[in-house]
Design a protein around this motif. Structure first.
Motif, PDB file in Angstrom:
ATOM      1  N   GLN A 276       7.616  -5.414   9.123  1.00 17.53           N
ATOM      2  CA  GLN A 276       7.972  -5.148   7.723  1.00 17.53           C
ATOM      3  C   GLN A 276       7.182  -3.954   7.162  1.00 17.53           C
ATOM      4  O   GLN A 276       7.744  -3.107   6.475  1.00 17.53           O
ATOM      5  N   THR A 277       5.900  -3.907   7.492  1.00 19.41           N
ATOM      6  CA  THR A 277       5.055  -2.810   7.026  1.00 19.41           C
ATOM      7  C   THR A 277       5.573  -1.497   7.594  1.00 19.41           C
ATOM      8  O   THR A 277       5.676  -0.485   6.905  1.00 19.41           O
ATOM      9  N   TYR A 278       5.906  -1.556   8.878  1.00 23.81           N
ATOM     10  CA  TYR A 278       6.418  -0.348   9.534  1.00 23.81           C
ATOM     11  C   TYR A 278       7.729   0.112   8.883  1.00 23.81           C
ATOM     12  O   TYR A 278       7.917   1.301   8.613  1.00 23.81           O
ATOM     13  N   GLU A 279       8.603  -0.838   8.578  1.00 29.85           N
ATOM     14  CA  GLU A 279       9.882  -0.489   7.948  1.00 29.85           C
ATOM     15  C   GLU A 279       9.668   0.134   6.569  1.00 29.85           C
ATOM     16  O   GLU A 279      10.353   1.095   6.193  1.00 29.85           O
ATOM     17  N   LEU A 280       8.683  -0.406   5.834  1.00 24.98           N
ATOM     18  CA  LEU A 280       8.387   0.158   4.507  1.00 24.98           C
ATOM     19  C   LEU A 280       7.920   1.608   4.624  1.00 24.98           C
ATOM     20  O   LEU A 280       8.304   2.471   3.829  1.00 24.98           O
ATOM     21  N   CYS A 281       7.095   1.871   5.629  1.00 23.69           N
ATOM     22  CA  CYS A 281       6.611   3.251   5.840  1.00 23.69           C
ATOM     23  C   CYS A 281       7.799   4.185   6.108  1.00 23.69           C
ATOM     24  O   CYS A 281       7.881   5.293   5.565  1.00 23.69           O
ATOM     25  N   CYS A 282       8.718   3.721   6.976  1.00 27.81           N
ATOM     26  CA  CYS A 282       9.890   4.548   7.309  1.00 27.81           C
ATOM     27  C   CYS A 282      10.691   4.827   6.034  1.00 27.81           C
ATOM     28  O   CYS A 282      11.136   5.956   5.801  1.00 27.81           O
ATOM     29  N   ASP A 283      10.877   3.787   5.212  1.00 26.15           N
ATOM     30  CA  ASP A 283      11.638   3.966   3.978  1.00 26.15           C
ATOM     31  C   ASP A 283      10.937   4.965   3.064  1.00 26.15           C
ATOM     32  O   ASP A 283      11.578   5.809   2.426  1.00 26.15           O
ATOM     33  N   MET A 311       2.875  14.723  -0.914  1.00 29.66           N
ATOM     34  CA  MET A 311       2.196  13.426  -1.076  1.00 29.66           C
ATOM     35  C   MET A 311       3.066  12.531  -1.953  1.00 29.66           C
ATOM     36  O   MET A 311       3.926  13.024  -2.693  1.00 29.66           O
ATOM     37  N   ALA A 312       2.864  11.227  -1.840  1.00 26.63           N
ATOM     38  CA  ALA A 312       3.622  10.296  -2.682  1.00 26.63           C
ATOM     39  C   ALA A 312       2.839   9.003  -2.850  1.00 26.63           C
ATOM     40  O   ALA A 312       2.058   8.611  -1.976  1.00 26.63           O
ATOM     41  N   THR A 319       1.365  -5.946  -6.039  1.00 29.28           N
ATOM     42  CA  THR A 319       0.037  -5.328  -6.237  1.00 29.28           C
ATOM     43  C   THR A 319      -0.445  -4.495  -5.037  1.00 29.28           C
ATOM     44  O   THR A 319      -1.616  -4.204  -4.911  1.00 29.28           O
ATOM     45  N   THR A 320       0.497  -4.154  -4.175  1.00 26.73           N
ATOM     46  CA  THR A 320       0.131  -3.256  -3.067  1.00 26.73           C
ATOM     47  C   THR A 320       0.551  -1.836  -3.449  1.00 26.73           C
ATOM     48  O   THR A 320       1.582  -1.637  -4.090  1.00 26.73           O
ATOM     49  N   VAL A 321      -0.274  -0.868  -3.025  1.00 22.78           N
ATOM     50  CA  VAL A 321       0.081   0.533  -3.259  1.00 22.78           C
ATOM     51  C   VAL A 321       0.291   1.210  -1.906  1.00 22.78           C
ATOM     52  O   VAL A 321      -0.474   0.978  -0.963  1.00 22.78           O
ATOM     53  N   MET A 322       1.331   2.033  -1.821  1.00 24.70           N
ATOM     54  CA  MET A 322       1.556   2.831  -0.609  1.00 24.70           C
ATOM     55  C   MET A 322       1.225   4.277  -0.946  1.00 24.70           C
ATOM     56  O   MET A 322       1.662   4.793  -1.980  1.00 24.70           O
ATOM     57  N   PHE A 336      -1.594   1.535   3.245  1.00 24.90           N
ATOM     58  CA  PHE A 336      -1.369   0.404   2.350  1.00 24.90           C
ATOM     59  C   PHE A 336      -2.708  -0.039   1.791  1.00 24.90           C
ATOM     60  O   PHE A 336      -3.658  -0.207   2.551  1.00 24.90           O
ATOM     61  N   LEU A 337      -2.781  -0.231   0.458  1.00 24.90           N
ATOM     62  CA  LEU A 337      -4.027  -0.721  -0.112  1.00 24.90           C
ATOM     63  C   LEU A 337      -3.751  -1.534  -1.372  1.00 24.90           C
ATOM     64  O   LEU A 337      -2.653  -1.448  -1.933  1.00 24.90           O
ATOM     65  N   ARG A 338      -4.746  -2.307  -1.784  1.00 23.22           N
ATOM     66  CA  ARG A 338      -4.614  -3.108  -3.002  1.00 23.22           C
ATOM     67  C   ARG A 338      -4.752  -2.198  -4.205  1.00 23.22           C
ATOM     68  O   ARG A 338      -5.418  -1.170  -4.149  1.00 23.22           O
ATOM     69  N   LYS A 339      -4.113  -2.654  -5.303  1.00 19.61           N
ATOM     70  CA  LYS A 339      -4.134  -1.896  -6.549  1.00 19.61           C
ATOM     71  C   LYS A 339      -5.584  -1.590  -6.989  1.00 19.61           C
ATOM     72  O   LYS A 339      -5.905  -0.470  -7.376  1.00 19.61           O
TER      73      LYS A 339
END
Ligand SMILES: Nc1nc2c(ncn2[C@@H]2O[C@H](COP(=O)(O)OP(=O)(O)OP(=O)(O)O)[C@@H](O)[C@H]2O)c(=O)[nH]1
Length: 395
Positions: A276-283, A311-312, A319-322, A336-339
């Motif tokens: 799921q994390t990997y898919e979010l990165c791709c998106d 950058m984005a 509460t996760t930030v990408m 990926f990190l916490r707010k």
């Protein structure tokens, strides 16, 4: 405090040679050994003999029977084609080779061998093909009868191994989107067993085959490609180590180093990767590139809308930030990190700066080794020419 730690651990030379860093992977100057005629290729972008390039830009062959899905994989992974459009791809009638190297960290060649052609024909120089190859991906259509595919896999692998035992053999059990989970596992077990039994019968059990379940209709094809590519990057342990240092000092939970064009991750820290994390990165990469393409480029500009300013930041509803930032011309870091951790953005950016410098130093070493070897071989060549000249005069 943490920033200092990272900077102490990562920094080395003071000078930052941005341009050199961005051009690390350009290998066109080094393509010298074989003429196009010898290679039987059409576009002439090839350097099989150049093992150094193979190290910096992993070279991968994609083989398999007709209609197994080779061209589709290439189009979806490297040309952003949507999976549905591959239905209209025409079958390849002759041996066809395509390079995917100019816009990506991954140097990759597709060798499309139509079923009826015997590519071990003596007029076809397969030794030369396998000599410069890092990985051979063999695609098997899981929705079809795979008896013929398995015998061709055996033939290909045994011949390739004789020429170059260093090749990684990767088997993509492809088109698994039509199968239930149980069926997938069953297919993988059966193909694995049969392929290894064939090798054992030939006394070649030392050949290692890796198997992946893939489909162009989900992220499995990108994930499998990532694993194939990672095996070919000699700097991988260093990259992983740098990512570990970066995340532990910046309050980041997970960080990936991505090849932007292909969305293949070439390294990540040592914590486990979930799909799921990997898919979010791709998106996220898709969103950044698509928005930049539409709104970030003038009409006269061409190429990938990705540069050192790229950058984005995306705040998710849990509460996760990408956070995405440019590392080199081809690579981006996505973390990926916490707010709460993101409130210390200054520290993260400082540590990222140190990380980026370290990455440049890692690849600088390669460039220097490459240049030294080139110089040495040039000297050797000119010495040989001089010696031949003297011999000629003596006669
Ligand atoms: N269901 C499904 N179909 C796929 C997948 N990948 C490719 N296909 C389909 O398989 C068919 C053949 O794909 P190609 O990419 O043309 O196969 P190829 O191996 O390049 O074929 P040749 O050019 O004849 O060697 C196309 O209709 C694709 O849409 C997949 O992951 N799942």
């Amino acid at each position: 405090m943490s920033g200092e730690m990272v900077s102490a651990a990562l920094s080395g030379e003071e000078e930052e040679e941005e341009d050199a860093a961005l051009g690390y992977y350009d290998d066109e100057d080094d393509l010298e050994a074989f003429s196009d005629a010898e290679l039987g290729c059409e576009d002439g972008v090839l350097g099989f003999s150049d093992s150094l390039n193979g190290e910096v830009k992993p070279r991968i062959l994609l083989m398999g029977l007709r209609r197994s899905g080779k061209s589709s994989i290439q189009k979806v992974v490297f040309h952003k084609m949507s999976p549905n459009e591959t239905l209209f791809l025409e079958s390849t009638n002759k041996i066809c080779r395509e390079d995917v190297s100019s816009s990506s960290f991954v140097s990759f060649q597709i060798w499309d061998f139509p079923g009826q052609i015997d590519f071990f024909d003596p007029t076809f120089d397969y030794e030369m093909i396998f000599r410069g190859t890092g990985a051979l991906i063999f695609v098997i259509d899981s929705q079809d009868d795979y008896v013929e595919a398995l015998s061709r896999l055996h033939l290909t692998v045994t011949r390739a191994y004789k020429v170059n035992p260093e090749i990684n053999f990767e088997v993509f059990i492809h088109k698994v989107d039509g199968l239930s989970d149980d069926h997938k596992i069953e297919k993988q077990r059966d193909i694995n067993k049969r392929a290894n039994d064939d090798l054992a019968d030939a006394g070649l059990e030392r050949i290692h085959l890796s198997f992946y379940l893939t489909s162009i209709y989900d992220h499995s094809i990108f994930e499998a490609f990532s694993k194939v590519v990672q095996k070919l990057i000699p700097q991988l342990p260093t990259l992983e180590n740098l990512l570990n240092i970066f995340i532990s000092n910046s309050g980041v939970e997970k960080a990936f180093l991505f090849d932007v064009v292909s969305k293949i991750y070439i390294a990540t820290d040592s914590s486990p990767v979930d799909m799921q994390t990997y898919e979010l990165c791709c998106d996220m990469i898709d969103v950044v590139i698509d928005i930049s393409c539409i709104y970030g480029m003038s009409d006269s500009e061409a190429g990938l809308p990705y540069d050192e300013e790229s950058m984005a930041i995306i705040h998710l509803n849990n509460t996760t930030v990408m956070y995405l930032k440019e590392v080199t011309k081809f690579l981006a870091m996505v973390c990926f990190l916490r707010k709460e951790s993101f409130e210390r953005k200054g520290l993260i950016d400082y540590n990222f700066h140190c990380f980026k410098q370290a990455i440049q130093e890692v690849f600088d070493v390669r460039v220097k080794v490459q240049q030294n070897r080139k110089l040495l071989s040039q000297r050797r060549r000119s010495k040989l020419t001089m010696a031949n000249g003297e011999l000629g005069n003596a006669h």
